[in-house]
Design an enzyme around this catalytic site. Structure first.
Site, mmCIF file in Angstrom:
data_model
loop_
_atom_site.group_PDB
_atom_site.id
_atom_site.type_symbol
_atom_site.label_atom_id
_atom_site.label_comp_id
_atom_site.label_asym_id
_atom_site.label_seq_id
_atom_site.Cartn_x
_atom_site.Cartn_y
_atom_site.Cartn_z
ATOM 1 N N CYS A 130 15.833 39.029 -9.030
ATOM 2 C CA CYS A 130 14.703 39.383 -8.158
ATOM 3 C C CYS A 130 14.441 38.348 -7.064
ATOM 4 O O CYS A 130 14.411 38.675 -5.885
ATOM 5 C CB CYS A 130 13.435 39.542 -8.983
ATOM 6 S SG CYS A 130 13.509 40.884 -10.184
ATOM 7 N N HIS B 21 9.049 38.237 -5.487
ATOM 8 C CA HIS B 21 9.122 38.092 -6.934
ATOM 9 C C HIS B 21 7.723 37.703 -7.419
ATOM 10 O O HIS B 21 7.071 36.853 -6.846
ATOM 11 C CB HIS B 21 10.143 37.000 -7.256
ATOM 12 C CG HIS B 21 10.386 36.814 -8.714
ATOM 13 N ND1 HIS B 21 10.598 37.856 -9.568
ATOM 14 C CD2 HIS B 21 10.470 35.683 -9.455
ATOM 15 C CE1 HIS B 21 10.798 37.386 -10.784
ATOM 16 N NE2 HIS B 21 10.728 36.075 -10.746
#
Ligand SMILES: [Ca+2]
Ligand SMILES: [Ca+2]
Length: 481
Positions: A91, A145
């Site tokens: 991510c 993220h």
């Protein structure tokens, strides 16, 4: 008086000439503005991120068991990149690189824990570019993220709705208390889908699309969190597990993996070995896990559908550029791996769609390999924003003509020194210890046969190796120690 009248009559003649000249100058200016596109209102941007959605979806393969009608509906309006790849299969490095236009090898942001703002304190994100250009930039859900404080970037948005905490069931649902954590659990949850993160994210975006069109153009970032773990979706998204089935595997697949792969993949091996143990104890567990991932994809697709409905009902419909991407793919047991964090096709291949009114045709497919580093320069170019030095190249030539020459392969990085290069035919992987993999996608779409040690592929390996980054930034410090 007569003379004065005469003079006055002369002035009015010259006034008429001057008025005529002014009119002609204004007309020419207007024509120039129209020709250069500056008189047109700037387009709105709908920027949609999906989390962990892989390529086992009907968007990319009509035979795939996971049906994604709304992704297909969007692709029908613009260009689908059939060979699109993440920049990094995790991510934070994926999103940081995409949103700043700088690869991990430039920034040092290699890991989920890397402090990307510390690595790039002055770098403008895509959203900051649009704010600086006078856009109203709004967003919701998972764009950066999210898992700890410090990953989100407040300066990137005029308004942002953070993700609420995941709505958790009272106890684990998968009946495997010994396997994984509650965050890797799967099952039917919650009973009311309005209580999910993504329903709320879609609600925010629907409201933003319904807001009146004002002077400022809109950049709207919609971060859909599913199918990311935990693999929970409301009951109506679950399809009979037998209709989903299990992805293809080969029992001896790991026999030809080099040391670099064995080392890198060893860290996440528990996910696969734990699943095989659970499935022996509780037969059908693996199938139910895959079924739950599929349900999460369908749920994400349905939330996309709600946002697209709002776009269609809005006067913005024909002036909105839509970009949709997943931050990376996900293995569901292929190559004896469950997770992302790999440089193989299944963790790297992603859905990627661009709809640019007046630029992309309808239902066009582009087969050129691209990684998502194209997004930053492409959006700046499409919206007429000033250029910025980026690691990726603008994909506007491909958006105009899917068959344009495109010499650049997709490049993926996972951890310092580990990279993959994907061309139209081949995937080449080189690990930090120098060991390699090479797969021929023309005959081996599942990447079962590693050709790297065969002498006849020396040239293929060399040509792909030339695209690896020549310099690699040191790893930036993590946010959590
Ligand atoms: Ca992700
Ligand atoms: Ca193999």
């Amino acid at each position: 008086m007569r003379e004065g009248q005469h003079v006055s009559g002369g002035e009015s003649f010259w006034k008429r000439v001057r008025r005529g000249v002014h009119f002609l100058v204004a007309l020419c200016m207007a024509l120039i503005l129209v020709m250069t596109g500056e008189a047109k209102p700037r387009p709105d941007v709908l920027f949609i991120a999906i989390d962990d959605m892989n390529d086992w979806i009907s968007l990319l393969d009509p035979e795939a068991p996971i049906k994604t009608p709304n992704l297909e509906r969007l692709a029908a309006r613009g260009m689908l990149f059939t060979r699109a790849y993440c920049i990094s299969p995790a991510c934070n490095p994926s999103r940081s690189a995409l949103l700043t236009g700088l690869r991990p090898s430039t920034s040092g942001v290699y890991a989920n824990n890397s402090d990307w703002r510390k690595a790039l304190p002055k770098r403008r994100t895509i959203m900051q570019q649009f704010r600086a250009a006078g856009y109203s930039v709004r967003g919701a859900g998972k764009i950066f993220h999210h898992k700890a404080e410090g990953f989100h970037d407040e300066d990137s948005f005029d308004d942002f709705q953070m993700m609420a905490p995941q709505n958790m069931p009272p106890k684990k649902l998968n009946q495997g208390p010994e396997y994984g954590s509650r965050n890797t659990d799967w099952g039917v949850w919650p009973p009311d889908e309005r209580k999910t993160i993504d329903f709320r994210t879609a609600d925010y975006c629907i409201k933003a699309l319904q807001s009146p069109v004002k002077d400022k153009p809109l950049f709207l970032a919609c971060g859909i969190f599913k199918p990311h773990s935990p693999f929970f979706a409301p009951r109506r998204y679950f399809v009979d597990a037998r209709k989903i089935g299990l992805p293809p595997r080969r029992a001896d697949d790991w026999n030809d993996l080099p040391r670099g792969a064995q080392m890198l993949m060893g860290r996440t091996k528990w996910f696969w070995t734990g699943m095989t143990k659970l499935d022996r104890r509780l037969p059908g567990s693996f199938e139910r896990f895959v079924q739950a991932y599929a349900a999460c994809c369908s749920f994400a697709d349905a939330q996309l559908g709600r946002v697209l409905d709002a776009l269609d009902a809005s006067p913005r419909r024909d002036r909105t550029i839509v970009v949709l991407w997943s931050d990376h793919g996900f293995h569901l047991g292929e190559k004896d791996h469950i997770e992302k964090f790999a440089l193989w096709e299944k963790s790297n291949h992603v859905p990627f769609i661009v709809v640019a009114p007046g630029v992309t045709g309808e239902g066009v497919r582009c087969v050129r390999p691209v990684d998502l580093s194209v997004i930053y320069p492409t959006l700046l170019e499409l919206c007429g924003l000033p250029e910025e030095k980026c690691d990726g190249r603008s994909a506007v030539p491909l958006l105009r003509d899917a068959d344009s020459e495109w010499k650049h392969p997709a490049v993926m990085t996972y951890g310092r020194g580990n990279h993959a290069v994907r061309s139209e035919r081949w995937r080449y992987i080189r690990y930090a210890d120098g060991s390699e993999e090479l797969y021929d996608h023309e005959v081996d779409p599942h990447e079962w046969l590693n050709l790297a040690s065969r002498a006849e592929y020396k040239q293929v390996k060399m040509s792909h190796r030339s695209w690896l980054p020549s310099k690699e930034a040191g790893e930036v410090a993590g946010l959590r120690r």
